[in-house]
Write a protein that holds these residues in place. Structure first.
Motif, PDB file in Angstrom:
ATOM      1  N   ILE A  71       0.862  -0.696   0.118  1.00 61.22           N
ATOM      2  CA  ILE A  71       0.064  -0.034  -0.218  1.00 61.22           C
ATOM      3  C   ILE A  71       0.821   1.629  -0.353  1.00 61.22           C
ATOM      4  N   GLU A  72       0.249   2.383  -1.174  1.00 61.26           N
ATOM      5  CA  GLU A  72       1.532   3.283  -0.968  1.00 61.26           C
ATOM      6  C   GLU A  72       0.381   4.325  -0.350  1.00 61.26           C
ATOM      7  N   TYR A  73       0.606   5.691   0.217  1.00 57.36           N
ATOM      8  CA  TYR A  73      -0.106   6.375   0.364  1.00 57.36           C
ATOM      9  C   TYR A  73       1.120   8.034  -0.368  1.00 57.36           C
ATOM     10  N   ALA A  74       0.387   8.125  -1.012  1.00 55.95           N
ATOM     11  CA  ALA A  74       1.173  10.099  -1.864  1.00 55.95           C
ATOM     12  C   ALA A  74       0.143  11.161  -1.733  1.00 55.95           C
ATOM     13  N   LEU A  75       1.020  12.387  -1.995  1.00 58.65           N
ATOM     14  CA  LEU A  75       0.982  13.618  -2.975  1.00 58.65           C
ATOM     15  C   LEU A  75       0.032  12.802  -3.831  1.00 58.65           C
ATOM     16  N   SER A  76      -0.699  14.689  -4.119  1.00 64.11           N
ATOM     17  CA  SER A  76      -1.597  14.543  -5.141  1.00 64.11           C
ATOM     18  C   SER A  76      -1.285  14.539  -6.390  1.00 64.11           C
ATOM     19  N   TYR A 190      -2.787   5.520  -2.864  1.00 62.96           N
ATOM     20  CA  TYR A 190      -3.541   6.204  -2.164  1.00 62.96           C
ATOM     21  C   TYR A 190      -3.329   7.969  -2.018  1.00 62.96           C
ATOM     22  N   TYR A 191      -3.809   8.544  -3.333  1.00 56.89           N
ATOM     23  CA  TYR A 191      -3.498  10.347  -3.222  1.00 56.89           C
ATOM     24  C   TYR A 191      -4.131  11.106  -2.709  1.00 56.89           C
ATOM     25  N   VAL A 192      -3.406  12.021  -2.071  1.00 53.44           N
ATOM     26  CA  VAL A 192      -3.835  13.477  -0.927  1.00 53.44           C
ATOM     27  C   VAL A 192      -3.883  14.348  -1.426  1.00 53.44           C
ATOM     28  N   GLY A 193      -4.915  14.874  -2.043  1.00 48.86           N
ATOM     29  CA  GLY A 193      -4.953  16.174  -2.067  1.00 48.86           C
ATOM     30  C   GLY A 193      -4.991  17.461  -0.630  1.00 48.86           C
ATOM     31  N   ASN A 194      -5.407  18.621  -1.420  1.00 52.17           N
ATOM     32  CA  ASN A 194      -5.694  19.365   0.204  1.00 52.17           C
ATOM     33  C   ASN A 194      -7.131  19.206   0.515  1.00 52.17           C
ATOM     34  N   SER A 235      -8.235  15.787 -12.790  1.00 55.23           N
ATOM     35  CA  SER A 235      -6.958  16.042 -14.168  1.00 55.23           C
ATOM     36  C   SER A 235      -5.775  17.119 -12.939  1.00 55.23           C
ATOM     37  N   GLU A 236      -5.856  16.957 -12.700  1.00 56.52           N
ATOM     38  CA  GLU A 236      -4.360  17.710 -12.355  1.00 56.52           C
ATOM     39  C   GLU A 236      -3.424  16.811 -10.978  1.00 56.52           C
ATOM     40  N   TYR A 237      -3.730  15.810 -10.917  1.00 55.16           N
ATOM     41  CA  TYR A 237      -3.054  14.530  -9.646  1.00 55.16           C
ATOM     42  C   TYR A 237      -2.582  14.218 -11.294  1.00 55.16           C
ATOM     43  N   ASP A 238      -1.398  13.485  -9.853  1.00 54.74           N
ATOM     44  CA  ASP A 238      -0.475  13.056 -10.847  1.00 54.74           C
ATOM     45  C   ASP A 238      -0.794  11.844 -11.685  1.00 54.74           C
ATOM     46  N   VAL A 239       0.146  11.857 -13.492  1.00 55.90           N
ATOM     47  CA  VAL A 239      -0.506  11.035 -14.211  1.00 55.90           C
ATOM     48  C   VAL A 239      -1.287   9.485 -14.156  1.00 55.90           C
ATOM     49  N   PRO A 240      -0.977   8.532 -13.181  1.00 54.65           N
ATOM     50  CA  PRO A 240      -2.400   8.338 -13.675  1.00 54.65           C
ATOM     51  C   PRO A 240      -3.347   7.699 -12.990  1.00 54.65           C
ATOM     52  N   VAL A 241      -3.380   8.873 -11.769  1.00 53.94           N
ATOM     53  CA  VAL A 241      -4.896   9.725 -11.595  1.00 53.94           C
ATOM     54  C   VAL A 241      -5.550  10.339 -12.396  1.00 53.94           C
ATOM     55  N   ALA A 242      -5.329  11.369 -13.294  1.00 50.20           N
ATOM     56  CA  ALA A 242      -5.278  11.920 -14.542  1.00 50.20           C
ATOM     57  C   ALA A 242      -6.072  11.110 -15.478  1.00 50.20           C
ATOM     58  N   GLN A 243      -4.995   9.861 -16.147  1.00 49.33           N
ATOM     59  CA  GLN A 243      -5.368   9.381 -16.413  1.00 49.33           C
ATOM     60  C   GLN A 243      -6.319   8.478 -16.799  1.00 49.33           C
ATOM     61  N   CYS A 244      -6.947   7.767 -15.229  1.00 49.19           N
ATOM     62  CA  CYS A 244      -8.383   7.012 -14.865  1.00 49.19           C
ATOM     63  C   CYS A 244      -8.946   8.081 -15.204  1.00 49.19           C
ATOM     64  N   VAL A 245      -9.139   9.313 -15.201  1.00 47.66           N
ATOM     65  CA  VAL A 245     -10.683  10.335 -15.398  1.00 47.66           C
ATOM     66  C   VAL A 245     -11.171  10.992 -16.385  1.00 47.66           C
ATOM     67  N   LYS A 246      -9.749  11.111 -17.131  1.00 43.97           N
ATOM     68  CA  LYS A 246      -9.341  11.791 -18.340  1.00 43.97           C
ATOM     69  C   LYS A 246     -10.305  11.141 -20.023  1.00 43.97           C
ATOM     70  N   ASP A 247     -11.277   9.527 -19.296  1.00 48.20           N
ATOM     71  CA  ASP A 247     -11.987   9.750 -20.547  1.00 48.20           C
ATOM     72  C   ASP A 247     -12.679   8.825 -19.950  1.00 48.20           C
ATOM     73  N   LEU A 248     -13.297   9.542 -19.257  1.00 50.78           N
ATOM     74  CA  LEU A 248     -14.972   8.587 -18.297  1.00 50.78           C
ATOM     75  C   LEU A 248     -15.506   9.760 -19.478  1.00 50.78           C
ATOM     76  N   THR A 249     -16.921   9.748 -19.600  1.00 46.59           N
ATOM     77  CA  THR A 249     -18.095  10.029 -19.702  1.00 46.59           C
ATOM     78  C   THR A 249     -19.196   9.722 -19.256  1.00 46.59           C
ATOM     79  N   GLU A 250     -20.272  10.016 -19.502  1.00 41.02           N
ATOM     80  CA  GLU A 250     -22.164  10.157 -19.214  1.00 41.02           C
ATOM     81  C   GLU A 250     -22.307   8.736 -18.956  1.00 41.02           C
TER      82      GLU A 250
END
Length: 373
Positions: A71-76, A190-194, A235-250
């Protein structure tokens, strides 16, 4: 005994599997019109797998699940705050896995789906002389020796035996979905932002389970289309997160929710007993929804198999009280810890605690597993 199980989710189906072979006359009811799953995927820490072993289902689950190693905890930004191996004691008591929620439910419901009465729920109940009289929405009234409330965090059964109590709301909106793996060999991160956080958890060689949350006091993000909200926040999170959300649709299956917790964790009300999220619903900070539910079921079934019903319920109440209370409290604390990120000093404190103690969920898992000895 004549037993009513209210709810055909994880807890209700597991209890039916444990009690039916003992010869009880069991009704299991479900408010929904079909046996569908409300979630995307589910993470099963070691204590959940140990409980599944007692149900003789662990091997079936492992065949459909993906086992993780750390398990890893990381910043955004992706900078690591802390990591922990899941192969060190006591975390190595059982594998940590994740799988699609539908896959778990198909295992739990195998061979019993026809026994579940759909579109059925208790409209009223009363207790007298160690009997529970239940009036159903259909107008039918039946009497039981035991009623088990396994109808989730918004349990109507709980409100009947524990009136004038409300759920605690954390003003946190969350989303859950499954998508393509953003990179090979990814481990749960687990990425943590503000004021937000995002989890990526592999469930197969090709897919990951994603969970995102944000403090949303005014409900502005909850009001947005889920795909747009996730892209706006992450979308401004690290690349793996941005990749997971960029192609989402309704059209993507995204489960929208609000974090809530039960206010009390009292489990027994004469011949009505609470199990699962009806008893200890709380944020998924420790991923204990399934684990605690399956522990409830095994504890209750074990006691009912060798004690008179009132002694069994008292033993269940005593055995589960401290563990459940701690789990709900600790899950709430982790949400508050994440919320410290809203201010610079709060972020410093939060990040320092994570660096010092390690991933917050791993800290909780160690305690839960040590107490299983």
């Amino acid at each position: 005994m004549r037993i009513l199980i209210v709810g055909a989710g994880i807890a209700g189906c597991a209890l039916y599997r444990r009690l039916k072979p003992l010869g009880h006359e069991i009704d299991i009811i479900e408010k929904s019109s079909e046996l569908a799953s409300e979630g995307a995927a589910i993470c099963l820490p070691a204590n959940a797998m140990l409980a599944l072993e007692q149900l003789d289902l662990a091997e079936q689950v492992k065949q459909l699940a993906f086992q993780v190693d750390q398990i890893e905890y990381a910043l955004s930004s992706g900078k690591t705050l802390a990591s922990a191996s899941l192969h060190e004691a006591p975390l190595n008591k059982a594998p940590f896995v994740a799988l699609k929620r539908d896959a778990l439910m198909s295992i739990l419901r195998d061979g019993m789906a026809a026994d579940v009465q759909l579109n059925t729920w208790p409209a009223a109940l009363s207790q007298e002389n160690n009997q529970v009289s239940v009036t159903f929405n259909t107008g039918v009234c039946k009497t039981y020796d035991l009623v088990v409330a396994a109808d989730g965090i918004n349990s109507a059964t709980r409100s009947m035996v524990q009136p004038n109590t409300s759920l605690l709301t954390h003003q946190v909106t969350n989303w859950r979905f499954i998508t393509k793996k953003p990179k090979a060999n990814i481990q749960p991160t687990y990425y943590v932002g503000n004021d937000s956080a995002f989890m990526i958890y592999p469930i197969s060689d090709r897919e990951v389970y994603c969970y995102g949350q944000i403090i949303d006091e005014q409900g502005q993000y909850a009001a947005l289309p889920s795909d747009k909200a996730l892209q706006d926040i992450f979308s401004e999170y690290d690349v793996p997160v941005a990749q997971c959300v960029k192609d989402l649709t309704e059209q993507q299956h995204i489960v929208l929710g609000q974090l809530k917790s039960v206010d009390q964790t009292e489990s027994v009300f004469d011949r009505v007993v609470l199990v699962g999220d009806a008893l200890h619903g709380c944020p998924p900070s420790l991923q204990q929804g399934a684990g605690m539910s399956l522990e409830d079921i095994n504890c209750l079934a074990d006691n009912l198999s060798n004690k008179p019903v009132d002694e069994a319920l008292e033993a269940y109440k005593t055995a589960r009280a401290e563990r459940i209370s701690w789990t709900v409290s600790e899950s709430n604390k982790i949400i508050k810890l994440a919320g410290l990120g809203r201010s610079p000093i709060g972020r410093f404190i939060r990040n320092s605690i994570i660096r010092l103690k390690g991933p917050a969920n791993v800290v909780g898992w160690r305690k839960l597993l040590n107490e299983l000895d």
